[in-house]
Design a protein around this motif. Sequence first.
Motif, PDB file in Angstrom:
ATOM      1  N   VAL A 149       0.760  -1.189  -0.058  1.00  0.00           N
ATOM      2  CA  VAL A 149      -0.078  -0.087   0.026  1.00  0.00           C
ATOM      3  C   VAL A 149       0.828   1.412  -0.080  1.00  0.00           C
ATOM      4  N   PHE A 150       0.717   2.115  -1.204  1.00  0.00           N
ATOM      5  CA  PHE A 150       1.781   3.207  -1.090  1.00  0.00           C
ATOM      6  C   PHE A 150       0.706   4.386  -0.508  1.00  0.00           C
ATOM      7  N   GLY A 151       1.029   4.881   0.503  1.00  0.00           N
ATOM      8  CA  GLY A 151       0.540   6.108   1.009  1.00  0.00           C
ATOM      9  C   GLY A 151      -0.049   5.632   2.287  1.00  0.00           C
ATOM     10  N   LEU A 152       0.156   6.194   3.505  1.00  0.00           N
ATOM     11  CA  LEU A 152      -0.414   5.674   4.864  1.00  0.00           C
ATOM     12  C   LEU A 152      -0.987   6.910   5.486  1.00  0.00           C
ATOM     13  N   GLY A 153      -1.655   7.598   4.573  1.00  0.00           N
ATOM     14  CA  GLY A 153      -2.728   8.771   5.324  1.00  0.00           C
ATOM     15  C   GLY A 153      -3.827   8.045   5.716  1.00  0.00           C
ATOM     16  N   LEU A 154      -5.079   8.614   6.070  1.00  0.00           N
ATOM     17  CA  LEU A 154      -6.169   8.043   6.691  1.00  0.00           C
ATOM     18  C   LEU A 154      -6.408   6.658   5.673  1.00  0.00           C
ATOM     19  N   VAL A 155      -6.811   7.197   4.516  1.00  0.00           N
ATOM     20  CA  VAL A 155      -7.277   5.725   3.569  1.00  0.00           C
ATOM     21  C   VAL A 155      -6.450   4.712   3.417  1.00  0.00           C
ATOM     22  N   GLY A 156      -5.166   4.934   3.166  1.00  0.00           N
ATOM     23  CA  GLY A 156      -4.157   3.984   2.949  1.00  0.00           C
ATOM     24  C   GLY A 156      -4.020   3.212   4.255  1.00  0.00           C
ATOM     25  N   ASN A 157      -3.869   3.899   5.398  1.00  0.00           N
ATOM     26  CA  ASN A 157      -3.770   3.156   6.696  1.00  0.00           C
ATOM     27  C   ASN A 157      -4.846   2.167   7.009  1.00  0.00           C
ATOM     28  N   LEU A 158      -6.121   2.655   6.611  1.00  0.00           N
ATOM     29  CA  LEU A 158      -7.339   1.820   7.092  1.00  0.00           C
ATOM     30  C   LEU A 158      -7.157   0.786   5.733  1.00  0.00           C
ATOM     31  N   ALA A 159      -6.929   0.948   4.631  1.00  0.00           N
ATOM     32  CA  ALA A 159      -6.746   0.015   3.709  1.00  0.00           C
ATOM     33  C   ALA A 159      -5.861  -1.210   3.971  1.00  0.00           C
ATOM     34  N   SER A 160      -4.774  -0.762   4.346  1.00  0.00           N
ATOM     35  CA  SER A 160      -3.776  -1.764   4.906  1.00  0.00           C
ATOM     36  C   SER A 160      -4.163  -2.393   5.985  1.00  0.00           C
ATOM     37  N   GLN A 161      -4.704  -2.008   7.088  1.00  0.00           N
ATOM     38  CA  GLN A 161      -5.446  -2.740   8.037  1.00  0.00           C
ATOM     39  C   GLN A 161      -6.583  -3.798   7.416  1.00  0.00           C
ATOM     40  N   MET A 162      -7.279  -3.351   6.750  1.00  0.00           N
ATOM     41  CA  MET A 162      -8.179  -4.237   6.204  1.00  0.00           C
ATOM     42  C   MET A 162      -7.827  -5.541   5.511  1.00  0.00           C
ATOM     43  N   VAL A 170       0.799  -7.421   4.454  1.00  0.00           N
ATOM     44  CA  VAL A 170       0.802  -5.962   3.992  1.00  0.00           C
ATOM     45  C   VAL A 170       2.344  -5.012   4.412  1.00  0.00           C
ATOM     46  N   ILE A 171       2.483  -4.504   3.455  1.00  0.00           N
ATOM     47  CA  ILE A 171       3.693  -3.590   3.455  1.00  0.00           C
ATOM     48  C   ILE A 171       3.343  -2.215   3.068  1.00  0.00           C
ATOM     49  N   GLY A 172       3.265  -1.428   4.144  1.00  0.00           N
ATOM     50  CA  GLY A 172       2.903  -0.047   3.834  1.00  0.00           C
ATOM     51  C   GLY A 172       4.212   1.058   3.864  1.00  0.00           C
ATOM     52  N   VAL A 173       3.932   1.825   2.641  1.00  0.00           N
ATOM     53  CA  VAL A 173       4.934   2.549   2.164  1.00  0.00           C
ATOM     54  C   VAL A 173       4.570   4.142   2.230  1.00  0.00           C
ATOM     55  N   ASP A 174       5.539   4.816   3.092  1.00  0.00           N
ATOM     56  CA  ASP A 174       5.090   6.138   3.091  1.00  0.00           C
ATOM     57  C   ASP A 174       6.533   6.825   3.071  1.00  0.00           C
ATOM     58  N   PRO A 175       6.743   8.103   2.782  1.00  0.00           N
ATOM     59  CA  PRO A 175       8.077   8.852   3.040  1.00  0.00           C
ATOM     60  C   PRO A 175       8.027   9.641   4.449  1.00  0.00           C
ATOM     61  N   VAL A 176       6.805   9.672   4.992  1.00  0.00           N
ATOM     62  CA  VAL A 176       6.970  10.250   6.419  1.00  0.00           C
ATOM     63  C   VAL A 176       6.853   9.406   7.562  1.00  0.00           C
ATOM     64  N   GLU A 177       7.961   9.536   8.432  1.00  0.00           N
ATOM     65  CA  GLU A 177       8.180   8.594   9.468  1.00  0.00           C
ATOM     66  C   GLU A 177       6.979   8.814  10.394  1.00  0.00           C
ATOM     67  N   LYS A 189       2.306  -4.325  10.258  1.00  0.00           N
ATOM     68  CA  LYS A 189       3.432  -4.915  10.910  1.00  0.00           C
ATOM     69  C   LYS A 189       4.968  -4.376  10.085  1.00  0.00           C
ATOM     70  N   GLU A 190       4.711  -4.194   8.747  1.00  0.00           N
ATOM     71  CA  GLU A 190       5.872  -3.686   8.149  1.00  0.00           C
ATOM     72  C   GLU A 190       5.295  -2.490   7.274  1.00  0.00           C
ATOM     73  N   THR A 191       6.357  -1.602   7.639  1.00  0.00           N
ATOM     74  CA  THR A 191       6.327  -0.148   7.168  1.00  0.00           C
ATOM     75  C   THR A 191       7.784   0.266   6.533  1.00  0.00           C
ATOM     76  N   ILE A 192       7.723   0.949   5.430  1.00  0.00           N
ATOM     77  CA  ILE A 192       9.088   1.226   4.732  1.00  0.00           C
ATOM     78  C   ILE A 192       8.921   2.791   4.272  1.00  0.00           C
ATOM     79  N   GLY A 193      10.174   3.328   4.169  1.00  0.00           N
ATOM     80  CA  GLY A 193      10.218   4.862   3.491  1.00  0.00           C
ATOM     81  C   GLY A 193      11.351   4.829   2.613  1.00  0.00           C
ATOM     82  N   GLY A 194      11.766   5.799   1.985  1.00  0.00           N
ATOM     83  CA  GLY A 194      12.814   6.203   1.346  1.00  0.00           C
ATOM     84  C   GLY A 194      12.466   6.918  -0.059  1.00  0.00           C
ATOM     85  N   ASP A 195      13.326   7.023  -0.893  1.00  0.00           N
ATOM     86  CA  ASP A 195      13.085   7.474  -2.468  1.00  0.00           C
ATOM     87  C   ASP A 195      12.542   6.047  -3.134  1.00  0.00           C
TER      88      ASP A 195
END
Length: 340
Positions: A149-162, A170-177, A189-195
Motif C-alpha cells: 500500500v503506497f501512502g499511509l494517510g487515513l485511507v491508506g492506513n485503513l486499507a492496510s488494516q483491512m 501488508v507492506i505500508g509505504v510512506d516517506p513520512v516517518e 506490521k511492516e512499513t518502509i520509506g525512502g526514495d
Amino acid sequence: MEIREVVVTGQNQVELQTTIMDTSILSPNEVIIDTEYTFISSGTELANYTGREPKVFHQGTWCAYPWRSGYANVGIVRDVGTNVTRVSPGTRVFTYGRHASTIRYTHDRLIVPVRDTIDHGVVAASRMAGVAMTSIIVTEIGTHPNVIVFGLGLVGNLASQMFQIHGCRVIGVDPVEERRKLAERCGIKETIGGDADDVQAQIKEITKGQLGNITVDAVGHSNVVMQALRATANYGQLVILGSPRVSVTGDLTELLSDVHLRWVTIRGALEWCVPMYSDTGIDTSQFSKQQTIFDWIEREQLHVEPLISHRLKPDQIKQAYDGLLNEPDVYTGVVLDWNE
C-alpha cells in the motif's frame, strides 16, 4: 429553524455560516437529522478548499464555490417523510450528510443505524474506512498475498488494516516517518520509506523477490501509480484507490507496455460505483460495507480512534482545514463536535 453550516466560499476560504432551514414540510423520501458529529475528509475537502479540484471554479458542478462541504455525519433523526422505512425519529444514524447542525437528507442515500457500543466520533471517522474498503471489494485476494500500500494517510492506513484482516501480508509505504509510526500503532506490521529506488529494493528484499500480488495507490498521484506498477508482481493487480488530480507528464507507453507484457490488471476503486443498498441485486453495497466496518471496530480488528488527532468545534473549521493542509503529521484526522 436556524442552523449552522460549513461553507467553503472560495479558494482557501471557509466559514461557519448561519441560515434558516424550513423543517415544517418534508418530501416523502426526506429525513431531518440533528447532527452530533461530522468528520473531515482531508482528500476531497482539501482538494476543493485549495482549488486543486478545477470543478470548484465552474458554476453548476457539485463542488462549485460556495460549496457546503462534508460527507460524514452522525446524528439523531428528528423527522421522516411518509416513504421512509429504514429509520424512525429518535434513531441515531450514520450518513453521508454534510457539516451542518441540522441536515435534510434523502434516505435513498446511505443511512445506517449507529450502535451505541462504538464512540460516536469514531463512527463519524469510520467514513474514511468506507472509502478504503473499496480496495478490498475490487480485488481478487486469493490466498495470503503480498499487498503493498503506497501512502499511509487515513485511507491508506485503513486499507492496510483491512487487507491484514483478510489474511494478507501488508507492506505500508510512506516517506513520512510519523505516518509509518502511526500505521505501526494501528497494527501494520511492516512499513518502509525512502526514495523510489530504496522502496523498490526494500520491497524486493522483504518479499524475497516476489513483489506485490496486489499494490494500492492510496495517494491519488500518477507518479505513485508508476511506482506501484514497478512493485507489482507478474499477473498482479494494481488498485487505484486515491483519485488522481494532478497532471503528470510522462510516457504512456511505459505504463501500457509493462501492463501488457507482465499481464498486470489495473483496477479502479471509486467507492461511488458501489450501490447504496443490496436491493439492486448486488450483494455488496455501501450499507453492507458500513455494517462490516462497525463490526470490525467493535471486535477491535479495525483501529480508527488512533487516527483522530483533534476533536474541534464547528467554529474552528478554518483551524481544522489549515491544520490538515499545512501540518498533516499533526492533524491526522479531525472530528467536528456539534453538540451544544
